[in-house]
Design a protein around this motif. Structure first.
Motif, PDB file in Angstrom:
ATOM      1  N   LYS A   1     116.574  91.255  60.825  1.00 39.72           N
ATOM      2  CA  LYS A   1     117.460  92.413  60.770  1.00 39.72           C
ATOM      3  C   LYS A   1     117.537  92.966  59.346  1.00 39.72           C
ATOM      4  CE  LYS A   1     121.930  94.141  62.158  1.00 39.72           C
ATOM      5  NZ  LYS A   1     123.170  93.898  62.825  1.00 39.72           N
ATOM      6  N   ALA A   2     117.567  92.087  58.348  1.00 40.59           N
ATOM      7  CA  ALA A   2     117.602  92.525  56.950  1.00 40.59           C
ATOM      8  C   ALA A   2     116.325  93.285  56.591  1.00 40.59           C
ATOM      9  CB  ALA A   2     117.797  91.332  56.023  1.00 40.59           C
ATOM     10  N   LEU A   3     115.173  92.775  57.046  1.00 43.58           N
ATOM     11  CA  LEU A   3     113.906  93.462  56.789  1.00 43.58           C
ATOM     12  C   LEU A   3     113.863  94.813  57.494  1.00 43.58           C
ATOM     13  CD1 LEU A   3     111.340  90.526  56.977  1.00 43.58           C
ATOM     14  CD2 LEU A   3     112.000  91.834  54.950  1.00 43.58           C
ATOM     15  N   GLN A   4     114.307  94.836  58.748  1.00 41.62           N
ATOM     16  CA  GLN A   4     114.324  96.090  59.498  1.00 41.62           C
ATOM     17  C   GLN A   4     115.266  97.090  58.847  1.00 41.62           C
ATOM     18  OE1 GLN A   4     115.334  94.799  63.462  1.00 41.62           O
ATOM     19  NE2 GLN A   4     113.224  95.005  64.151  1.00 41.62           N
ATOM     20  N   SER A   5     116.389  96.616  58.375  1.00 42.90           N
ATOM     21  CA  SER A   5     117.356  97.486  57.730  1.00 42.90           C
ATOM     22  C   SER A   5     116.735  98.151  56.508  1.00 42.90           C
ATOM     23  CB  SER A   5     118.601  96.686  57.344  1.00 42.90           C
ATOM     24  OG  SER A   5     119.508  97.487  56.644  1.00 42.90           O
ATOM     25  N   GLY A   6     115.985  97.385  55.730  1.00 42.24           N
ATOM     26  CA  GLY A   6     115.302  97.945  54.564  1.00 42.24           C
ATOM     27  C   GLY A   6     114.266  98.975  54.955  1.00 42.24           C
ATOM     28  N   GLU A   7     113.515  98.686  56.001  1.00 41.22           N
ATOM     29  CA  GLU A   7     112.509  99.625  56.481  1.00 41.22           C
ATOM     30  C   GLU A   7     113.150 100.891  57.023  1.00 41.22           C
ATOM     31  OE1 GLU A   7     110.201  97.482  59.343  1.00 41.22           O
ATOM     32  OE2 GLU A   7     109.157  96.302  57.835  1.00 41.22           O
ATOM     33  N   VAL A   8     114.238 100.722  57.757  1.00 41.40           N
ATOM     34  CA  VAL A   8     114.950 101.872  58.312  1.00 41.40           C
ATOM     35  C   VAL A   8     115.504 102.741  57.185  1.00 41.40           C
ATOM     36  CG1 VAL A   8     116.997 102.545  59.635  1.00 41.40           C
ATOM     37  CG2 VAL A   8     115.460 100.824  60.535  1.00 41.40           C
ATOM     38  N   ALA A   9     116.026 102.106  56.138  1.00 36.14           N
ATOM     39  CA  ALA A   9     116.561 102.860  55.001  1.00 36.14           C
ATOM     40  C   ALA A   9     115.459 103.687  54.340  1.00 36.14           C
ATOM     41  CB  ALA A   9     117.200 101.917  53.986  1.00 36.14           C
ATOM     42  N   LEU A  10     114.285 103.090  54.164  1.00 38.84           N
ATOM     43  CA  LEU A  10     113.170 103.830  53.579  1.00 38.84           C
ATOM     44  C   LEU A  10     112.731 104.984  54.473  1.00 38.84           C
ATOM     45  CD1 LEU A  10     111.007 100.903  52.163  1.00 38.84           C
ATOM     46  CD2 LEU A  10     112.324 102.583  50.860  1.00 38.84           C
ATOM     47  N   GLU A  11     112.658 104.710  55.756  1.00 39.78           N
ATOM     48  CA  GLU A  11     112.252 105.759  56.697  1.00 39.78           C
ATOM     49  C   GLU A  11     113.271 106.893  56.720  1.00 39.78           C
ATOM     50  OE1 GLU A  11     111.102 106.461  61.388  1.00 39.78           O
ATOM     51  OE2 GLU A  11     111.747 104.479  60.734  1.00 39.78           O
ATOM     52  N   PHE A  12     114.552 106.539  56.739  1.00 35.01           N
ATOM     53  CA  PHE A  12     115.588 107.574  56.760  1.00 35.01           C
ATOM     54  C   PHE A  12     115.518 108.427  55.495  1.00 35.01           C
ATOM     55  CE2 PHE A  12     119.783 109.233  55.752  1.00 35.01           C
ATOM     56  CZ  PHE A  12     120.053 109.946  56.894  1.00 35.01           C
ATOM     57  N   THR A  13     115.354 107.778  54.360  1.00 32.36           N
ATOM     58  CA  THR A  13     115.275 108.518  53.097  1.00 32.36           C
ATOM     59  C   THR A  13     114.101 109.488  53.117  1.00 32.36           C
ATOM     60  OG1 THR A  13     116.271 106.660  51.917  1.00 32.36           O
ATOM     61  CG2 THR A  13     115.064 108.253  50.593  1.00 32.36           C
ATOM     62  N   ALA A  14     112.972 109.048  53.614  1.00 26.09           N
ATOM     63  CA  ALA A  14     111.797 109.919  53.690  1.00 26.09           C
ATOM     64  C   ALA A  14     112.041 111.082  54.647  1.00 26.09           C
ATOM     65  CB  ALA A  14     110.583 109.114  54.133  1.00 26.09           C
ATOM     66  N   GLN A  15     112.618 110.803  55.809  1.00 23.21           N
ATOM     67  CA  GLN A  15     112.888 111.849  56.789  1.00 23.21           C
ATOM     68  C   GLN A  15     113.930 112.846  56.258  1.00 23.21           C
ATOM     69  OE1 GLN A  15     111.348 112.508  59.639  1.00 23.21           O
ATOM     70  NE2 GLN A  15     109.996 110.765  59.412  1.00 23.21           N
ATOM     71  N   PHE A  16     114.911 112.336  55.536  1.00 17.32           N
ATOM     72  CA  PHE A  16     115.965 113.189  54.976  1.00 17.32           C
ATOM     73  C   PHE A  16     115.371 114.130  53.924  1.00 17.32           C
ATOM     74  CE2 PHE A  16     120.120 113.991  52.926  1.00 17.32           C
ATOM     75  CZ  PHE A  16     120.874 114.232  54.060  1.00 17.32           C
ATOM     76  N   LYS A  17     114.476 113.616  53.094  1.00 18.69           N
ATOM     77  CA  LYS A  17     113.789 114.465  52.106  1.00 18.69           C
ATOM     78  C   LYS A  17     112.940 115.520  52.809  1.00 18.69           C
ATOM     79  CE  LYS A  17     113.567 111.149  48.308  1.00 18.69           C
ATOM     80  NZ  LYS A  17     112.682 110.291  47.493  1.00 18.69           N
ATOM     81  N   LEU A  18     112.292 115.120  53.874  1.00 17.25           N
ATOM     82  CA  LEU A  18     111.462 116.055  54.632  1.00 17.25           C
ATOM     83  C   LEU A  18     112.308 117.184  55.221  1.00 17.25           C
ATOM     84  CD1 LEU A  18     108.602 116.635  55.620  1.00 17.25           C
ATOM     85  CD2 LEU A  18     109.102 115.249  57.631  1.00 17.25           C
ATOM     86  N   ILE A  19     113.484 116.852  55.711  1.00 13.62           N
ATOM     87  CA  ILE A  19     114.393 117.885  56.241  1.00 13.62           C
ATOM     88  C   ILE A  19     114.768 118.863  55.125  1.00 13.62           C
ATOM     89  CG2 ILE A  19     116.786 118.254  57.005  1.00 13.62           C
ATOM     90  CD1 ILE A  19     115.082 117.591  59.318  1.00 13.62           C
ATOM     91  N   ASN A  20     115.081 118.341  53.948  1.00 13.51           N
ATOM     92  CA  ASN A  20     115.439 119.212  52.819  1.00 13.51           C
ATOM     93  C   ASN A  20     114.298 120.160  52.469  1.00 13.51           C
ATOM     94  OD1 ASN A  20     118.046 118.190  52.470  1.00 13.51           O
ATOM     95  ND2 ASN A  20     117.337 116.566  51.112  1.00 13.51           N
ATOM     96  N   GLN A  21     113.073 119.643  52.470  1.00 13.60           N
ATOM     97  CA  GLN A  21     111.909 120.484  52.169  1.00 13.60           C
ATOM     98  C   GLN A  21     111.678 121.509  53.272  1.00 13.60           C
ATOM     99  OE1 GLN A  21     108.889 117.537  51.604  1.00 13.60           O
ATOM    100  NE2 GLN A  21     109.589 117.006  49.547  1.00 13.60           N
ATOM    101  N   THR A  22     111.896 121.094  54.511  1.00 15.77           N
ATOM    102  CA  THR A  22     111.733 122.011  55.639  1.00 15.77           C
ATOM    103  C   THR A  22     112.724 123.157  55.540  1.00 15.77           C
ATOM    104  OG1 THR A  22     110.944 120.218  57.061  1.00 15.77           O
ATOM    105  CG2 THR A  22     111.807 122.174  58.161  1.00 15.77           C
TER     106      THR A  22
END
Length: 178
Positions: free
Chosen positions: A45-66
């Motif tokens: 769960k800790a590893l998944q949480s880290g991966e999810v955080a990275l994915e969310f950050t990337a998706q959030f940046k993509l939304i801002n650029q969009t």
């Protein structure tokens, strides 16, 4: 433990001390197994949480650029609405993808409001620009029509009037404005 003489599952030995010792050892093994499973689940769960955080950050940046890209593309109020809808669909997809994480849902909700406000402001600016241009064109057309009406007062025959409407550039200009 094993299959007893009568064919059932149970202690093979009749000695209660040995049976208790075997059961105690099995309990210890199962306790350690359950602890290992719990530790593994926690680490996973800790590893998944880290991966999810990275994915969310990337998706959030993509939304801002969009959003920045779409605001540049929005040249009309209708296009602004269309691009706002596309952006909101992307936000909805992210909300469904990260629905298990409340902190991300809060960020997405705040971003949704920000995006709506930004596009609404852009739409209002575009509408105001169109209204201003329309008002200017109307004023220009009215001035030209006043001039045309004044010129028409000088003509005596229908042929002179028809000739004026066919040849005068200002009459053509009013048609272009319309």
């Amino acid at each position: 433990l094993g299959i007893t003489a009568d064919g059932k599952w149970g202690p093979v030995t009749e000695d209660a001390t040995q049976t208790a010792s075997i059961i105690e050892n099995l309990s210890t093994v199962y306790a350690r197994l359950n602890q290992s499973k719990a530790l593994f689940a926690k680490q996973r769960k800790a590893l998944q949480s880290g991966e999810v955080a990275l994915e969310f950050t990337a998706q959030f940046k993509l939304i801002n650029q969009t959003v920045a890209n779409f605001l540049d593309q929005a040249a009309t109020p209708a296009k602004c609405e269309e691009l706002l809808t596309k952006t909101m669909v992307q936000i909805e997809e992210l909300e469904s993808r990260f629905s298990d994480f409340d902190e991300y849902l809060e960020k997405l909700s705040a971003k949704r409001e920000e995006i709506y406000s930004t596009f609404n402001t852009k739409k209002i600016q575009l509408e105001e620009g169109l209204n201003k241009k329309t008002t200017q064109l109307l004023g220009s057309a009215n001035r030209i029509l006043t001039g045309v009406a004044n010129r028409l007062g000088a003509f005596k025959t229908i042929d002179e009037i028809n000739g004026y409407f066919a040849a005068d550039r200002m009459v053509l200009k009013v048609r272009e404005i319309i």
